[in-house]
Design an enzyme around this catalytic site. Structure first.
Site, PDB file in Angstrom:
ATOM      1  N   LYS A  48      64.588  36.235  34.444  1.00 37.37           N
ATOM      2  CA  LYS A  48      64.944  37.411  35.183  1.00 37.37           C
ATOM      3  C   LYS A  48      63.182  36.928  35.935  1.00 37.37           C
ATOM      4  O   LYS A  48      62.377  37.434  36.644  1.00 37.37           O
ATOM      5  CB  LYS A  48      64.745  38.534  35.163  1.00 37.37           C
ATOM      6  N   SER A 294      70.692  34.371  28.523  1.00 39.21           N
ATOM      7  CA  SER A 294      69.791  34.332  29.386  1.00 39.21           C
ATOM      8  C   SER A 294      68.660  35.902  29.649  1.00 39.21           C
ATOM      9  O   SER A 294      68.210  36.136  30.103  1.00 39.21           O
ATOM     10  CB  SER A 294      70.588  35.622  30.550  1.00 39.21           C
TER      11      SER A 294
END
Length: 310
Positions: A48, A294
């Site tokens: 992110k 991720s």
């Protein structure tokens, strides 16, 4: 609707220098021809930071920001905002994992806890009241472009990759990675992965129209990072550029999280293990596959449970 381009992703690559790191692509020989893109090794523990840093770089100097997040995007934006010396407010659903909330707090961001149903309305109200700039977790072209830099790195690190696997929640990562990969290597397949219990993107893409799932339905999955549905913007990207989407079970997610810790020595949150779970189920069809891990932000108790499970 304008879709993000490879030029946008290339520009993001320059904008995020000094904020995001170039993560390794690690061979998981125990699983076959699987390569792990270890985004859990980012400074904030998740990919992110790429989208948050790129979006923040496009703003005027001194602009304060706000977002809504269950954890990783809020932490990333708080980190980037602190580096730029600007205020950051994060609206957090009260179902967010404690480890992720603590990670946001450590950046110095102001946390506003709300119920999941109030997530969007509270953010909208605070944006107006405080004159802040909203940088959402995925529904923003600059965020998508930043996430697309993951795809650039994978292609640079493995020129002979056949398939790239990405988790799908709000769809920002899949949108960005598919944009980069299909522009530079059109024959490489980009496949999204969702939990069966939060498979709104799969249903939407199969139907050819955006279908929203109620929160009580998608919140059943252990993969808290993908409980959010697509936006019109990310749906348009995935519909145009994603090759396929598959689902995995809760048992497969749990097992893959443990396998990554025991055999790859990578701490992955359940969302980060989605792509490995998919490869372990379907991998024989995909050739050489790069799976995006991720993120790795999860509560220690859950990690211990998943690592020790047989």
């Amino acid at each position: 609707m304008r879709l993000v381009t490879i030029d946008d992703v290339r520009a993001a690559e320059k904008a995020i220098e000094g904020f995001a790191v170039r993560t390794p692509l690690l061979h998981a020989a125990w699983a076959g021809d699987l390569w792990l893109k270890a985004e859990n090794l980012q400074p904030v523990g998740a990919f992110k930071i790429r989208g948050a840093a790129n979006a923040l770089a496009r703003l005027p100097e001194g602009a304060g920001v706000i977002t809504h997040s269950s954890g990783n995007h809020g932490r990333a934006l708080g980190y980037a905002a602190a580096r730029r010396g600007v205020p950051c407010v994060v609206v957090v659903p009260d179902t967010a994992p404690a480890a992720k909330v603590a990670g946001i707090r450590d950046t110095g961001a102001e946390i506003i806890m709300v119920t999941p149903a109030e997530r969007f309305s509270a953010t909208e109200r605070l944006t107006a009241e405080r004159g802040l700039v909203l940088i959402p977790p995925y529904d923003h072209p600059d965020v998508i472009a930043g996430q697309g830099t993951v795809g650039l790195e994978i292609l640079d690190q493995s020129s002979d990759v056949d398939t790239v696997l990405v988790p799908v929640g709000g769809g920002g990562l899949g949108s960005g990675v598919a944009t980069a990969v299909k522009a530079l290597a059109p024959t490489v397949r980009v496949i999204g992965v969702e939990p069966e219990l939060a498979a709104d993107a799969e249903e939407s893409l199969r139907a050819g129209e955006l279908i929203a799932w109620p929160q009580e339905k998608s919140y059943r999955t252990i993969a808290d990072g993908v409980r959010t549905g697509l936006s019109e913007l990310t749906f348009a990207h995935l519909k145009a550029r994603l090759d396929d989407i598959v689902t995995v079970t809760e048992a497969e997610i749990r097992s893959a999280t443990g396998e990554l810790a025991r055999r790859a020595k990578l701490v992955a949150e359940p969302t980060g293990a989605l792509t490995t779970a998919a490869y372990l189920r379907y991998g024989s069809e995909w050739g050489r596959a790069a799976a995006v891990v991720s993120g790795g932000n999860l509560d220690p108790e859950l990690l211990a449970e998943l690592v020790t499970a047989s």
